[in-house]
Design a protein around this motif. Structure first.
Motif, short mmCIF file in Angstrom:
data_model
loop_
_atom_site.label_atom_id
_atom_site.label_comp_id
_atom_site.label_asym_id
_atom_site.label_seq_id
_atom_site.Cartn_x
_atom_site.Cartn_y
_atom_site.Cartn_z
N LYS A 148 3.73 3.20 63.02
CA LYS A 148 2.62 4.09 62.61
C LYS A 148 2.04 4.81 63.82
O LYS A 148 1.79 6.02 63.78
CB LYS A 148 1.52 3.30 61.91
N HIS A 149 1.80 4.06 64.89
CA HIS A 149 1.24 4.67 66.10
C HIS A 149 2.16 5.76 66.65
O HIS A 149 1.71 6.84 67.01
CB HIS A 149 1.01 3.61 67.18
N LEU A 150 3.46 5.47 66.71
CA LEU A 150 4.41 6.45 67.24
C LEU A 150 4.50 7.68 66.34
O LEU A 150 4.76 8.79 66.82
CB LEU A 150 5.79 5.82 67.42
N SER A 151 4.24 7.50 65.05
CA SER A 151 4.27 8.66 64.13
C SER A 151 3.12 9.63 64.42
O SER A 151 3.18 10.80 64.06
CB SER A 151 4.23 8.20 62.67
N HIS A 152 2.07 9.14 65.11
CA HIS A 152 0.93 9.99 65.48
C HIS A 152 1.03 10.51 66.92
O HIS A 152 0.18 11.29 67.35
CB HIS A 152 -0.40 9.20 65.36
N TYR A 153 2.06 10.08 67.64
CA TYR A 153 2.16 10.37 69.08
C TYR A 153 2.11 11.87 69.38
O TYR A 153 1.31 12.32 70.21
CB TYR A 153 3.43 9.73 69.65
N ASP A 154 2.95 12.64 68.71
CA ASP A 154 3.01 14.08 69.00
C ASP A 154 1.70 14.79 68.67
O ASP A 154 1.25 15.66 69.41
CB ASP A 154 4.17 14.75 68.26
N LEU A 155 1.06 14.40 67.57
CA LEU A 155 -0.22 15.00 67.19
C LEU A 155 -1.28 14.68 68.24
O LEU A 155 -2.03 15.56 68.67
CB LEU A 155 -0.66 14.49 65.81
N GLU A 156 -1.34 13.42 68.67
CA GLU A 156 -2.30 13.05 69.71
C GLU A 156 -2.01 13.80 71.01
O GLU A 156 -2.93 14.28 71.68
CB GLU A 156 -2.29 11.53 69.95
N MET A 157 -0.74 13.92 71.38
CA MET A 157 -0.36 14.62 72.62
C MET A 157 -0.76 16.10 72.57
O MET A 157 -1.10 16.68 73.60
CB MET A 157 1.14 14.49 72.88
N SER A 158 -0.75 16.68 71.38
CA SER A 158 -1.09 18.11 71.26
C SER A 158 -2.56 18.38 71.57
O SER A 158 -2.95 19.52 71.77
CB SER A 158 -0.74 18.62 69.86
N TYR A 159 -3.37 17.34 71.64
CA TYR A 159 -4.80 17.48 71.93
C TYR A 159 -5.07 17.56 73.44
O TYR A 159 -6.16 17.91 73.87
CB TYR A 159 -5.56 16.30 71.32
N ARG A 160 -4.07 17.28 74.23
CA ARG A 160 -4.23 17.19 75.69
C ARG A 160 -4.90 18.42 76.30
O ARG A 160 -5.84 18.30 77.10
CB ARG A 160 -2.86 16.96 76.32
N ASN A 161 -4.43 19.60 75.94
CA ASN A 161 -4.96 20.83 76.56
C ASN A 161 -6.37 21.18 76.12
O ASN A 161 -7.03 22.00 76.74
CB ASN A 161 -4.02 22.01 76.31
N ALA A 162 -6.85 20.55 75.05
CA ALA A 162 -8.22 20.80 74.58
C ALA A 162 -9.25 20.01 75.40
O ALA A 162 -10.43 20.33 75.38
CB ALA A 162 -8.35 20.43 73.10
N CYS A 163 -8.77 18.98 76.11
CA CYS A 163 -9.68 18.09 76.84
C CYS A 163 -10.05 18.66 78.21
O CYS A 163 -9.32 19.46 78.78
CB CYS A 163 -9.04 16.71 77.00
N GLU A 164 -11.18 18.19 78.73
CA GLU A 164 -11.64 18.67 80.03
C GLU A 164 -10.71 18.23 81.16
O GLU A 164 -10.50 18.94 82.13
CB GLU A 164 -13.07 18.17 80.31
N HIS A 165 -10.15 17.02 81.03
CA HIS A 165 -9.26 16.49 82.08
C HIS A 165 -8.17 15.66 81.42
O HIS A 165 -8.40 15.04 80.39
CB HIS A 165 -10.04 15.60 83.06
N SER A 166 -6.99 15.62 82.05
CA SER A 166 -5.92 14.75 81.55
C SER A 166 -5.29 14.00 82.71
O SER A 166 -5.23 14.50 83.84
CB SER A 166 -4.88 15.53 80.75
N PHE A 167 -4.83 12.78 82.41
CA PHE A 167 -4.30 11.89 83.43
C PHE A 167 -3.07 11.18 82.89
O PHE A 167 -3.13 10.56 81.83
CB PHE A 167 -5.34 10.83 83.83
N GLU A 168 -1.98 11.27 83.64
CA GLU A 168 -0.79 10.49 83.32
C GLU A 168 -1.09 9.06 83.74
O GLU A 168 -1.56 8.83 84.86
CB GLU A 168 0.39 11.06 84.12
N ASN A 169 -0.87 8.08 82.87
CA ASN A 169 -1.28 6.71 83.16
C ASN A 169 -0.09 5.75 83.18
O ASN A 169 0.30 5.22 82.15
CB ASN A 169 -2.32 6.24 82.14
N TYR A 170 0.44 5.55 84.39
CA TYR A 170 1.48 4.55 84.58
C TYR A 170 1.01 3.43 85.50
O TYR A 170 1.61 2.38 85.56
CB TYR A 170 2.76 5.18 85.13
N ASP A 171 -0.06 3.66 86.25
CA ASP A 171 -0.58 2.68 87.20
C ASP A 171 -2.09 2.60 87.02
O ASP A 171 -2.81 3.56 87.32
CB ASP A 171 -0.22 3.12 88.62
N LEU A 172 -2.59 1.46 86.52
CA LEU A 172 -4.00 1.30 86.18
C LEU A 172 -4.90 1.61 87.38
O LEU A 172 -5.88 2.36 87.25
CB LEU A 172 -4.27 -0.12 85.68
N GLY A 173 -4.58 1.07 88.54
CA GLY A 173 -5.40 1.28 89.73
C GLY A 173 -5.48 2.74 90.13
O GLY A 173 -6.57 3.27 90.42
#
Length: 195
Positions: A148-173
Motif C-alpha cells: 500500500k505504501h509503495l502504491s502511494h510512492y509516486d504521488l508522494e514524490m510528486s509533492y517534492r517541488n511544492a515544498c520549501e526544501h527537500s532532502f535526500e535521506n540515506y544518512d540520518l546524521g
C-alpha cells in the motif's frame, strides 16, 4: 482561530512512507527543543509505534465524533483509515513554544500550508523506492502494508517541488545536520557554528 505570533513556525516533515521522516523529525526536534504535534489515526499501531508518542490511536467512531464537532484542522483518509490534526493541539503548543513540528503526508502538509501560509515550512524527505521498501521490511511491517505504501510512492514524490526544501535521506546524521542548518535561518537559535 488562533493568531500566530511573529516568531511562530510550524515545521512539517513530509515525503513517502519509509523516507525516514520520523527519525529525522525527532532528531531535529530534539536539537531545537521543538514540541511535536501528534496526529490522530484510526488504524492500529504498527511495530514500534507507541500511543500518544507516534499517534493518538482511536476508533473510527471516536474519530467521527471529534470530526463532527469540528475538532480537526485537517482530516484525510488513506486506505480506509483517517488521519487528523487538531488546531487546539497546535495552538496549545505554540502558546508554550515558538515552533512545533508535525509529520504529515502531502495532503496534510498542503492543508496546513493553506491555513497558516508562510508560518509553515515543509521539509520533503525522500529515498529511492528500493531503499524505502527495505526500510519498511526491516521495521517488520506486513507485506500488504508495504505494498500500500509503495502504491502511494509516486504521488508522494510528486509533492517534492511544492515544498520549501527537500532532502535526500540515506544518512540520518547528515540529513539531520543539513536540516538543522536550513532551519537555523528560520528559527534563529544560534545552534550552528558559523565559522
Amino acid at each position: 482561530m488562533y493568531e500566530l505570533k511573529e516568531r511562530d513556525k510550524i515545521i512539517v516533515f513530509t515525503g513517502p512512507d519509509g523516507s525516514g521522516r520520523k527519525s529525522v523529525a525527532e532528531a531535529v526536534g530534539q536539537t531545537f527543543g521543538m514540541e511535536k504535534v501528534i496526529s490522530y489515526v484510526t488504524r492500529p499501531p504498527r511495530p514500534g509505534e507507541v500511543n500518544g508518542q507516534d499517534y493518538h490511536f482511536i476508533t473510527h467512531e471516536d474519530y467521527r465524533e471529534m470530526d463532527d464537532q469540528g475538532g480537526f484542522l485537517e482530516s484525510v483518509e488513506i486506505d480506509g483509515d483517517f488521519y487528523g490534526i487538531r488546531s487546539l493541539d497546535i495552538e496549545e503548543k505554540l502558546n508554550q513554544h515558538d515552533s512545533v513540528y508535525l509529520i504529515l503526508n502531502h495532503q496534510g502538509a498542503s492543508i496546513l500550508k493553506s491555513i497558516y501560509s508562510d508560518k509553515v515550512i515543509r521539509l520533503f524527505l525522500y529515498a529511492d523506492r528500493r531503499t524505502v521498501e527495505d526500510r519498511e521490511q526491516k521495521l517488520g511491517l506486513p507485506a500488504d502494508v508495504i505494498i500500500k505504501h509503495l502504491s502511494h510512492y509516486d504521488l508522494e514524490m510528486s509533492y517534492r517541488n511544492a515544498c520549501e526544501h527537500s532532502f535526500e535521506n540515506y544518512d540520518l546524521g547528515q540529513t539531520t545536520y543539513e536540516i538543522t542548518n536550513t532551519l537555523e535561518r528560520y528559527l534563529q537559535r544560534d545552534l550552528v557554528d558559523k565559522d
